[in-house]
Design an enzyme around this catalytic site. Structure first.
Site, mmCIF file in Angstrom:
data_model
loop_
_atom_site.group_PDB
_atom_site.id
_atom_site.type_symbol
_atom_site.label_atom_id
_atom_site.label_comp_id
_atom_site.label_asym_id
_atom_site.label_seq_id
_atom_site.Cartn_x
_atom_site.Cartn_y
_atom_site.Cartn_z
ATOM 1 N N LYS A 21 0.834 -1.199 0.000
ATOM 2 C CA LYS A 21 0.000 0.000 0.000
ATOM 3 C C LYS A 21 0.879 1.264 0.000
ATOM 4 O O LYS A 21 2.093 1.182 0.246
ATOM 5 C CB LYS A 21 -0.920 -0.031 1.230
ATOM 6 C CG LYS A 21 -1.911 -1.210 1.213
ATOM 7 C CD LYS A 21 -2.817 -1.180 2.438
ATOM 8 C CE LYS A 21 -3.785 -2.344 2.433
ATOM 9 N NZ LYS A 21 -4.716 -2.288 3.598
ATOM 10 N N TYR A 61 -12.367 -2.929 -3.161
ATOM 11 C CA TYR A 61 -12.894 -2.925 -1.790
ATOM 12 C C TYR A 61 -14.424 -2.943 -1.787
ATOM 13 O O TYR A 61 -15.040 -2.341 -0.895
ATOM 14 C CB TYR A 61 -12.367 -1.695 -1.040
ATOM 15 C CG TYR A 61 -10.939 -1.843 -0.535
ATOM 16 C CD1 TYR A 61 -10.552 -2.950 0.236
ATOM 17 C CD2 TYR A 61 -9.982 -0.867 -0.798
ATOM 18 C CE1 TYR A 61 -9.245 -3.077 0.704
ATOM 19 C CE2 TYR A 61 -8.669 -0.998 -0.318
ATOM 20 C CZ TYR A 61 -8.319 -2.103 0.426
ATOM 21 O OH TYR A 61 -7.031 -2.230 0.904
ATOM 22 N N ASN A 128 -1.539 -0.197 7.008
ATOM 23 C CA ASN A 128 -0.994 -1.469 7.492
ATOM 24 C C ASN A 128 -0.144 -2.183 6.438
ATOM 25 O O ASN A 128 -0.083 -3.405 6.395
ATOM 26 C CB ASN A 128 -2.123 -2.361 8.022
ATOM 27 C CG ASN A 128 -3.202 -2.595 6.986
ATOM 28 O OD1 ASN A 128 -3.063 -2.201 5.825
ATOM 29 N ND2 ASN A 128 -4.270 -3.255 7.386
ATOM 30 N N HIS A 131 -1.867 -5.518 1.490
ATOM 31 C CA HIS A 131 -3.119 -6.238 1.272
ATOM 32 C C HIS A 131 -2.764 -7.634 0.777
ATOM 33 O O HIS A 131 -1.794 -7.793 0.030
ATOM 34 C CB HIS A 131 -3.949 -5.526 0.192
ATOM 35 C CG HIS A 131 -5.058 -6.393 -0.355
ATOM 36 N ND1 HIS A 131 -6.287 -6.500 0.267
ATOM 37 C CD2 HIS A 131 -5.099 -7.227 -1.425
ATOM 38 C CE1 HIS A 131 -7.035 -7.367 -0.418
ATOM 39 N NE2 HIS A 131 -6.346 -7.811 -1.451
ATOM 40 N N GLU A 142 -9.471 -10.155 -7.837
ATOM 41 C CA GLU A 142 -8.586 -9.010 -7.619
ATOM 42 C C GLU A 142 -7.445 -8.968 -8.642
ATOM 43 O O GLU A 142 -7.065 -7.888 -9.100
ATOM 44 C CB GLU A 142 -8.012 -9.072 -6.194
ATOM 45 C CG GLU A 142 -9.091 -8.871 -5.129
ATOM 46 C CD GLU A 142 -8.608 -9.148 -3.710
ATOM 47 O OE1 GLU A 142 -7.416 -9.503 -3.536
ATOM 48 O OE2 GLU A 142 -9.410 -9.006 -2.775
#
Ligand code: IDP
Ligand code: MG
Length: 150
Positions: A21, A61, A128, A131, A142
Site C-alpha cells: 500500500k 474494496y 498497514n 493487502h 482481484e
C-alpha cells in the site's frame, strides 16, 4: 492414481494478489515485502507500480463500500503509488495472509509484516503496509482488476 485432497499433499499452485500500500511504498518497504514473499518460497509472477483510481478501489474494496472507514481508506490508497504483486505457490493465499498478520498493526504478531512494520493508530489505522487476497476466489477477482492483461 489417488486423488490428493489434503492441504499437505495438494500440488495445486495458487495465485494471490499482494499490494504494498502507499504507506509501504512511501516508507521504502516494497523490497522488504518482496523479500519476505520470496524467502517463504513463493514465486513473483507479476510486479507493477500502480496509481489506484477511485473506480479500481471501489471494485477492489466492494465489500467495504458504505462503511465509515471507506472514504478515508480510498483517500489513503490514492495518496501515492501502490506496488501490485501476483505471487504464486502452493497455498499461497493462506500463506501470505499468515505472513501479513492481523489487520491492526499494533495488535499484529511480531514476526509478521504488519506486526514488525505497521502501527495502525488513530487516523492512520488503515495504514498497514500490505493487502493480501482472503480466498482463491477473491484472488482471481482481484488479479483481474489490478492486472487485466494476466
Ligand atoms: P484485511 O486487509 O486484513 O483483509 P479488511 O477488514 O478486509 O482487512 O479491511 C481492508 C482494509 O481496510 C484494511 O487492511 C485496512 O487498511 C482498512 N480497514 C479495515 N478496518 C478498518 C477500520 O476499522 N478503520 C479504518 N480502516 C480499516
Ligand atoms: Mg480483506
Amino acid at each position: 492414481m489417488t486423488t490428493q485432497t489434503t492441504p499437505e499433499t495438494t500440488e495445486t499452485v495458487e495465485r494471490t494478489l499482494v499490494l504494498v500500500k502507499p504507506d509501504g511504498v512511501r516508507r521504502g518497504l516494497s523490497g522488504e515485502v518482496l523479500r519476505r514473499i520470496e524467502a517463504k518460497g513463493y514465486t513473483l509472477t507479476a510486479v507493477e507500480l500502480v496509481r489506484a483510481t477511485p473506480e479500481l478501489l471501489e471494485k477492489h474494496y466492494a465489500e467495504h463500500v458504505g462503511k465509515p472507514f471507506y472514504e478515508p481508506l480510498v483517500e489513503f490508497m490514492m495518496s501515492g503509488p501502490t506496488l501490485a504483486v501476483v505471487a504464486e505457490g502452493q497455498r499461497v493465499v493462506e500463506g501470505f495472509r499468515s505472513l501479513a498478520g492481523a489487520t491492526d498493526g499494533t495488535a499484529a504478531a511480531p514476526g509478521t509484516i504488519r506486526g514488525d512494520l505497521a502501527r495502525s493508530w488513530s487516523t492512520k489505522v488503515m495504514q498497514n503496509i500490505v493487502h493480501g487476497s482472503d480466498s482463491v476466489e477473491s484472488a482471481a477477482r482481484e488479479i483481474a482488476l489490478w492486472f487485466p492483461s494476466l
